[in-house]
Design an enzyme around this catalytic site. Structure first.
Site, short mmCIF file in Angstrom:
data_model
loop_
_atom_site.label_atom_id
_atom_site.label_comp_id
_atom_site.label_asym_id
_atom_site.label_seq_id
_atom_site.Cartn_x
_atom_site.Cartn_y
_atom_site.Cartn_z
N ASP A 38 0.83 -1.21 0.00
CA ASP A 38 0.00 0.00 0.00
C ASP A 38 0.87 1.26 0.00
O ASP A 38 1.99 1.25 0.51
CB ASP A 38 -0.92 -0.03 1.24
CG ASP A 38 -2.10 0.92 1.08
OD1 ASP A 38 -2.33 1.43 -0.03
OD2 ASP A 38 -2.79 1.16 2.10
N HIS A 55 2.42 3.27 -8.95
CA HIS A 55 2.17 1.84 -9.23
C HIS A 55 3.34 1.26 -10.04
O HIS A 55 3.75 0.13 -9.81
CB HIS A 55 0.87 1.67 -10.01
CG HIS A 55 -0.34 2.10 -9.24
ND1 HIS A 55 -0.54 1.78 -7.92
CD2 HIS A 55 -1.43 2.86 -9.60
CE1 HIS A 55 -1.69 2.30 -7.50
NE2 HIS A 55 -2.24 2.97 -8.49
N LEU A 149 10.07 -20.78 -4.93
CA LEU A 149 9.11 -19.87 -4.31
C LEU A 149 7.79 -19.81 -5.09
O LEU A 149 7.79 -19.70 -6.31
CB LEU A 149 9.72 -18.46 -4.27
CG LEU A 149 8.79 -17.35 -3.77
CD1 LEU A 149 8.79 -17.30 -2.25
CD2 LEU A 149 9.21 -15.99 -4.32
#
Ligand code: IPE
Ligand code: IPE
Ligand code: MG
Length: 263
Positions: A38, A55, A149
């Protein structure tokens, strides 16, 4: 002189970070790390840039954090990229966000493949524009044999939506005799969620100073450790990741019981 001093200081800080990073590996590492990324908009605003610039910067941080998580031996990294409520944002911002997976994967997919990362997605895929869904599907397909991962993007994800959908599937299975009502418990219910084959997150990080969940993994976070920072997502770096995991390593997880030496 001042510049030399600055350079020396910077080197010192990064050497310290490397040492602390190595030290982390000697202790308990979260198996599943979830992050609410955020603060992109505020990061851009502070620089008088459009929100989408935040972003774009945030995307680079995803790459760096993925690498670090992999190096630490974290098994699953779940990243909240777009919520079911984020459609409320201006059209132009939503369109930009829907292009980001293509841009991210277009640039970094070869690297993810190389690093043995398995890309996944959880969220309501049907409502995504086809170009977004296709980019993600391609990455999922190309990395499905990888066993390193798991990079799990929460994209058009909302926890309440997930729980309602799970409820509907449970009802269907009960009606069709596939599931007996008496067999419905926490474990069987978990199998109807989008995280059915993942352990619950051990650690949740949220950046940007907001202390809330914003409809993220409400069921799965029941016993996770939380770590909040004021740092905005585009500024999140190795230092903060180390701090979060150090904090996690210092926590005593009791799950409602007692610490082992107290029992
Ligand atoms: C997080 O940053 C990214 C998404 C929610 C897509 P924000 O866009 O929420 O940034 P702030 O919170 O407005 O600063
Ligand atoms: C949560 O952030 C969603 C993502 C990070 C993708 P928001 O910025 O949408 O959350 P609120 O609106 O501040 O609760
Ligand atoms: Mg926000």
């Amino acid at each position: 002189m001042l510049n030399k001093l600055k350079q020396w200081k910077r080197r010192q800080v990064s050497e310290d970070a490397d040492e602390r990073f190595q030290e982390l590996k000697k202790h308990r590492i979260p198996e599943h790390l979830a992050i609410i990324m955020d603060g992109n908009g505020r990061w851009a605003k502070k620089r008088a840039l459009p929100r989408v610039a935040g972003h774009h910067e945030g995307m680079k941080v995803v790459r760096r954090v993925t690498k670090l998580a992999n190096q630490l031996g974290i098994k699953t990294l779940t990243l909240y990229a777009f919520s079911t409520e984020n459609w409320k944002r201006p059209k132009m911002e939503v369109e930009y966000l829907m292009k980001l997976p293509e841009e991210f994967l277009g640039t970094f997919l070869p690297e993810l493949i190389e690093e043995n990362v398995q890309v996944r997605m959880m969220g309501y895929e049907e409502a995504l524009p086809s170009h977004t869904a296709n980019a993600v599907k391609k990455a999922i397909h190309k990395t499905k044999e990888n066993d390193g991962l798991i990079l799990n993007f929460a994209l058009n994800y909302g926890s309440r939506f997930e729980i309602i959908e799970a409820m509907k599937d449970v009802l269907k299975d009960v009606q069709n005799g596939i599931l007996e009502e008496s067999h419905l418990n926490e474990e069987t219910f978990s199998q109807y969620l989008m995280t059915k084959d993942l352990p619950d997150p051990d650690l949740l990080i949220r950046t940007s100073g907001e202390i809330r969940l914003s409809n993220f993994m409400l069921w799965q976070l029941a016993y996770s450790e939380f770590w909040f920072t004021d740092v905005l997502w585009p500024d999140f770096n190795k230092e903060q990741l180390i701090e979060a995991i150090e904090a996690f390593q210092g926590r005593s997880r009791r799950f409602g019981g007692l610490q082992s030496e107290e029992s």
